[in-house]
Scaffold this active site. Structure first.
Site, PDB file in Angstrom:
ATOM      1  N   GLY A  59     -21.188   3.220  11.160  1.00 40.51           N
ATOM      2  CA  GLY A  59     -20.169   3.147  10.361  1.00 40.51           C
ATOM      3  C   GLY A  59     -18.720   3.298  11.326  1.00 40.51           C
ATOM      4  N   GLU A 116     -16.555  10.540  13.725  1.00 44.83           N
ATOM      5  CA  GLU A 116     -17.199  10.221  12.457  1.00 44.83           C
ATOM      6  C   GLU A 116     -16.522   9.160  11.568  1.00 44.83           C
ATOM      7  OE1 GLU A 116     -19.875  10.357  10.816  1.00 44.83           O
ATOM      8  OE2 GLU A 116     -20.701  12.395  10.824  1.00 44.83           O
ATOM      9  N   ASP A 117     -17.054   8.469  10.812  1.00 41.63           N
ATOM     10  CA  ASP A 117     -16.352   7.819   9.824  1.00 41.63           C
ATOM     11  C   ASP A 117     -16.023   8.290   8.663  1.00 41.63           C
ATOM     12  OD1 ASP A 117     -19.021   7.745   9.014  1.00 41.63           O
ATOM     13  OD2 ASP A 117     -19.169   5.731   8.355  1.00 41.63           O
ATOM     14  N   ASP A 120     -17.885  14.050   4.097  1.00 35.61           N
ATOM     15  CA  ASP A 120     -17.850  14.651   2.680  1.00 35.61           C
ATOM     16  C   ASP A 120     -18.713  15.723   2.659  1.00 35.61           C
ATOM     17  OD1 ASP A 120     -20.508  13.087   2.438  1.00 35.61           O
ATOM     18  OD2 ASP A 120     -19.700  11.513   1.606  1.00 35.61           O
ATOM     19  N   PHE A 169     -15.781   3.951  -3.353  1.00 31.14           N
ATOM     20  CA  PHE A 169     -16.362   3.345  -2.424  1.00 31.14           C
ATOM     21  C   PHE A 169     -15.574   2.443  -1.934  1.00 31.14           C
ATOM     22  CE2 PHE A 169     -20.041   4.327  -5.098  1.00 31.14           C
ATOM     23  CZ  PHE A 169     -21.086   4.617  -4.161  1.00 31.14           C
ATOM     24  N   ASP A 176     -19.749  -0.173   5.114  1.00 26.54           N
ATOM     25  CA  ASP A 176     -20.521  -1.410   4.569  1.00 26.54           C
ATOM     26  C   ASP A 176     -20.785  -1.385   3.369  1.00 26.54           C
ATOM     27  OD1 ASP A 176     -22.385   0.683   5.201  1.00 26.54           O
ATOM     28  OD2 ASP A 176     -23.885  -0.829   4.886  1.00 26.54           O
ATOM     29  N   ARG A 182     -18.525  -4.705   7.087  1.00 26.66           N
ATOM     30  CA  ARG A 182     -18.204  -3.969   8.406  1.00 26.66           C
ATOM     31  C   ARG A 182     -16.688  -4.596   9.034  1.00 26.66           C
ATOM     32  NH1 ARG A 182     -21.794   0.386   8.656  1.00 26.66           N
ATOM     33  NH2 ARG A 182     -23.907  -0.104   8.380  1.00 26.66           N
TER      34      ARG A 182
END
Lengths: 200, 118
Positions: A59, A116-117, A120, A169, A176, A182
């Site tokens: 990601g 990191e993408d 959470d 989302f 993705d 992506r």
């Protein structure tokens, strides 16, 4: 005879637009501006230090590539891949998290920045940081494009964050949906139908 | 009562956990996947007693993560449950300010799905 030169328009992907793609959350210019700010901060903080960027496949690859070019310092890059939540270990049958691809170089005495993408719950990052800290890097910090601190279960310290984002989302810029979207250069909402992904 | 009984590697309780909801089971699987030690309903907190010492209200958080010193309560979408649990968590925090507890909603698992490539 060669075709016309390739150009990526701001409205990429061109029509027909995928019906699962919702409205744009962050356009390419906004992302680029924030990534350059992060790059400038990191450049300032790591002056005179060696720097190793470690990205988690897949990601964060576009964020990693842009961030690395926004940092005005010599640096190295490496990649980790971790097992999927749904994948069982071929030999043990367990589903515990593990590295599918380890780093190609030692991190001992290096200044490591994990790229990191999204952070959470922090559970995955906690595992990665715990594993890497055992290898005794000189420093270990985190840079994430997206953060959802309100979902945090583990207190992981995120030194650099691009955007605090809501519980939606997203797809594009590395994010993705079932391995698609992506390569869209902006981040858009994903329109969820009855087959919306969930852990159960 | 949930029928599925996966094998857990990081469960630290004495007796086998008996999950009340699917959300609890999935929370346990999530902790186990991340190699986080967990206990199921290890402690009950008294929230209210009468003058004779009879327990009027108590609260048993679903999980305790000993390595993180963190209690976790998970809840379904149903608004009445969410409201009741929120009230109990708030009361528990007032009585034990140093105690760390988080409420995890079913929707949080839906959001986490993207992180896990589902």
């Amino acid at each position: 005879m060669a075709g016309p030169p390739f150009s990526l328009s701001p409205s990429f992907p061109s029509e027909p637009r995928d019906e699962r793609l919702g409205k744009v959350f962050l356009d390419a210019e906004t992302i680029a501006a924030r990534v350059h700010q992060l790059g400038a901060e990191i450049t300032r903080d790591y002056q005179g230090k060696d720097l190793l960027l470690i990205s988690i496949l897949r990601g964060a690859i576009f964020f990693m590539a842009d961030l690395a070019r926004a940092i005005d310092l010599p640096l190295q890059m490496d990649f980790l891949a971790i097992s999927s939540y749904t994948e069982e270990h071929a030999e043990t049958g367990t589903k515990a998290i593990r590295f599918l691809k380890d780093l190609d170089q030692p991190v001992k005495d290096k200044n490591v920045l994990i790229v990191e993408d999204m952070v959470d719950s922090g559970l995955t990052l906690h595992y990665i940081m715990r594993s890497l800290s055992l290898r005794r890097p000189r420093s270990l910090e985190v840079c994430t494009l997206f953060d959802r601190p309100h979902l945090r279960l583990v207190d992981v310290e995120v030194r650099y964050r691009g955007f605090d984002v809501p519980d939606d989302f997203f797809v594009g810029y590395g994010f993705d949906y079932r391995q698609s979207f992506r390569n869209i250069p902006f981040v858009a909402y994903l329109k969820l139908g009855p087959d919306q992904p969930t852990l159960f | 009562m949930i029928e599925e009984t996966p094998t857990f590697s990081y469960y630290r309780g004495a007796k086998e956990p008996s999950f009340a909801t699917r959300t609890e089971l999935e929370a346990a699987k999530l902790f186990d996947y991340h190699r986080i030690a967990w206990e199921y309903e290890p402690r009950t907190f008294i929230l209210e007693q009468d003058e004779k010492g009879n327990i009027l209200e108590a609260f048993t958080p679903d999980f305790y993560l000993p390595d993180l010193d963190l209690f976790i309560e998970v809840t379904e979408m149903k608004q009445s449950l969410v409201t009741a649990k929120n009230r109990k968590v708030r009361k528990l925090r007032e009585m034990h300010p140093d105690l760390r507890i988080k409420l995890l909603y079913r929707k949080d698992f839906v959001r986490m799905a993207q992180k896990y490539g589902l």
